[in-house]
Design a protein around this motif. Structure first.
Motif, short mmCIF file in Angstrom:
data_model
loop_
_atom_site.label_atom_id
_atom_site.label_comp_id
_atom_site.label_asym_id
_atom_site.label_seq_id
_atom_site.Cartn_x
_atom_site.Cartn_y
_atom_site.Cartn_z
N ASP A 257 32.69 -21.62 -31.20
CA ASP A 257 32.36 -20.21 -31.41
C ASP A 257 33.64 -19.41 -31.54
OD1 ASP A 257 29.36 -19.75 -30.96
OD2 ASP A 257 29.90 -20.93 -29.20
N PRO B 138 24.83 -22.03 -26.07
CA PRO B 138 25.04 -23.26 -26.81
C PRO B 138 24.13 -24.39 -26.37
CG PRO B 138 26.96 -22.67 -25.50
CD PRO B 138 26.06 -21.50 -25.51
N THR C 214 25.60 -23.90 -38.95
CA THR C 214 26.61 -22.87 -39.15
C THR C 214 25.97 -21.49 -39.16
OG1 THR C 214 27.93 -24.39 -40.49
CG2 THR C 214 28.49 -22.06 -40.62
N SER C 215 26.55 -20.57 -38.42
CA SER C 215 26.05 -19.19 -38.38
C SER C 215 27.22 -18.22 -38.43
CB SER C 215 25.23 -18.94 -37.12
OG SER C 215 24.08 -19.76 -37.08
N ARG D 287 35.62 -20.34 -28.17
CA ARG D 287 34.91 -21.21 -27.23
C ARG D 287 34.65 -22.55 -27.90
NH1 ARG D 287 29.32 -19.10 -24.83
NH2 ARG D 287 28.77 -19.09 -27.06
N ILE E 151 30.41 -27.96 -30.20
CA ILE E 151 30.12 -26.58 -30.58
C ILE E 151 31.42 -25.79 -30.59
CG2 ILE E 151 29.59 -25.92 -28.18
CD1 ILE E 151 27.53 -23.94 -29.40
N THR F 284 26.94 -19.80 -21.12
CA THR F 284 27.01 -20.95 -22.00
C THR F 284 25.66 -21.63 -22.08
OG1 THR F 284 27.89 -22.13 -20.10
CG2 THR F 284 29.45 -21.38 -21.73
N ARG G 4 29.68 -19.38 -35.49
CA ARG G 4 29.31 -20.55 -34.69
C ARG G 4 29.14 -21.77 -35.58
NH1 ARG G 4 24.51 -19.87 -30.77
NH2 ARG G 4 26.23 -19.09 -29.51
N PHE H 100 20.01 -17.71 -33.39
CA PHE H 100 21.42 -17.31 -33.30
C PHE H 100 21.49 -15.98 -32.62
CE2 PHE H 100 25.36 -15.45 -35.24
CZ PHE H 100 26.23 -16.22 -34.50
N SER I 254 36.34 -21.62 -22.72
CA SER I 254 36.61 -20.49 -23.62
C SER I 254 37.87 -19.76 -23.21
CB SER I 254 35.43 -19.52 -23.65
OG SER I 254 35.32 -18.82 -22.42
N LEU J 34 28.73 -14.81 -26.97
CA LEU J 34 30.08 -15.22 -26.60
C LEU J 34 30.83 -14.02 -26.04
CD1 LEU J 34 32.45 -17.20 -26.61
CD2 LEU J 34 32.85 -16.58 -29.00
#
Length: 300
Positions: free
Chosen positions: A36, A20, A257-258, A61, A34, A17, A297, A6, A79, A194
């Protein structure tokens, strides 16, 4: 210890990008989505010519990535971002709210001998609210190749080529792709982030546990945007550049998940103003500015 990828999200607005793609390419074969989100506050920074300014920045995003199950992936990512500048008084205000819209097609290809190729063509619109989005249109691509030198180290060269708002010039910059497990807990890697504007930075991270990771990230940021017709340089171009450095705490409750919180500062900041003919009419440095933010994310 399981390594959780991450990259730290840091301040400001060519978004890679490829990040991702790198995350989703580890998923089973098939489609993944995905999402963000990023919010950043820049505290007050004194301007060289007097006065001060602060800024709030937010990005969202979303995209769909197809993983071919062999380390290769491709997708479409869009985004939307906004920079809200506050210069205190209208007399000192070169611009106000700036929008950032991006559309990219990230592609990753991998061979059996450890070679990986990353390519991300991109369309982008950067413009002050009230200006024409088409006047802030730019395009370009980021590409790189890397090799798995040993089980702990992947490295290789990369470069970006992007057109610039308000000029016929191309901005060409070199970069380095690296993913190095220095030890079971320490990792040095390319960090896209991002809202990133000037190619990948570097992130050094330490795995406190399988769910928590501390990080230090540094990068170069530069964004140019089309101005509307109501400011001191009607129809001109604004530019904001700096070198942000942040310390982050990343929490990964699941593999998909982050959440990251971060604090730091923007160094060597500078604002530039060009008129509609491309002539520079103003340039001011600004003092080191504190920044703090939150990034999220989710992979589906």
């Amino acid at each position: 210890m399981r390594k959780v990828q991450f990259p730290t999200a840091i301040a400001a607005a060519t978004a890679l990008t490829l990040v991702p793609v790198a995350a989703v390419a580890q998923q089973p074969e098939g489609w993944s989505a995905i999402f963000d989100g990023l919010a950043v506050h820049q505290g007050d920074a004194d301007l060289e010519g007097g006065g001060e300014f602060s800024a709030n920045r937010a990005f969202l995003r979303a995209g769909a990535i197809y993983s071919f199950g062999n380390g290769a992936a491709a997708g479409l990512v869009a985004s939307f971002g906004e920079f809200d500048y506050d210069f205190g008084t209208a007399a000192n205000e070169p611009w106000q709210d700036v929008r950032d819209i991006r559309l990219s097609v990230p592609i990753r290809w991998a061979s059996e001998n450890g070679l990986q190729v990353l390519v991300s063509p991109q369309l982008r619109w950067d413009y002050e609210r009230g200006a024409s989005a088409s006047d802030g249109f730019t395009y370009g691509a980021f590409a790189g190749v890397s090799w798995q030198l040993n089980p702990a180290l992947r490295i290789g060269p990369a470069f970006g080529v992007f057109s610039e708002v308000g000029t016929g010039d191309l901005d060409v910059f070199p970069a380095l792709l690296v993913d190095w497990d220095i030890s079971d807990r320490w990792n040095l890697s390319t960090g896209g982030g991002l809202g990133a504007t000037q190619g990948p930075g570097l992130s050094l991270s330490y795995a406190v546990s399988e769910q928590f990771r501390l990080g230090l990230a540094v990068r170069s940021e530069r964004v140019r945007f089309q101005l509307n017709d109501s400011g001191p340089a009607p129809g001109g171009v604004g530019e904001d550049r700096s070198i942000p450095a942040v310390v982050s705490l990343d929490y990964t409750p699941t593999r998909s998940t982050s959440i990251s919180v971060f604090v730091g500062a923007e160094f060597d900041g500078e604002l530039r103003l060009d008129d509609a003919t491309g002539r520079e009419v103003g340039r001011q440095t600004y003092d080191t500015a504190p920044i703090a933010g939150l990034a999220v994310r989710v992979l589906f």
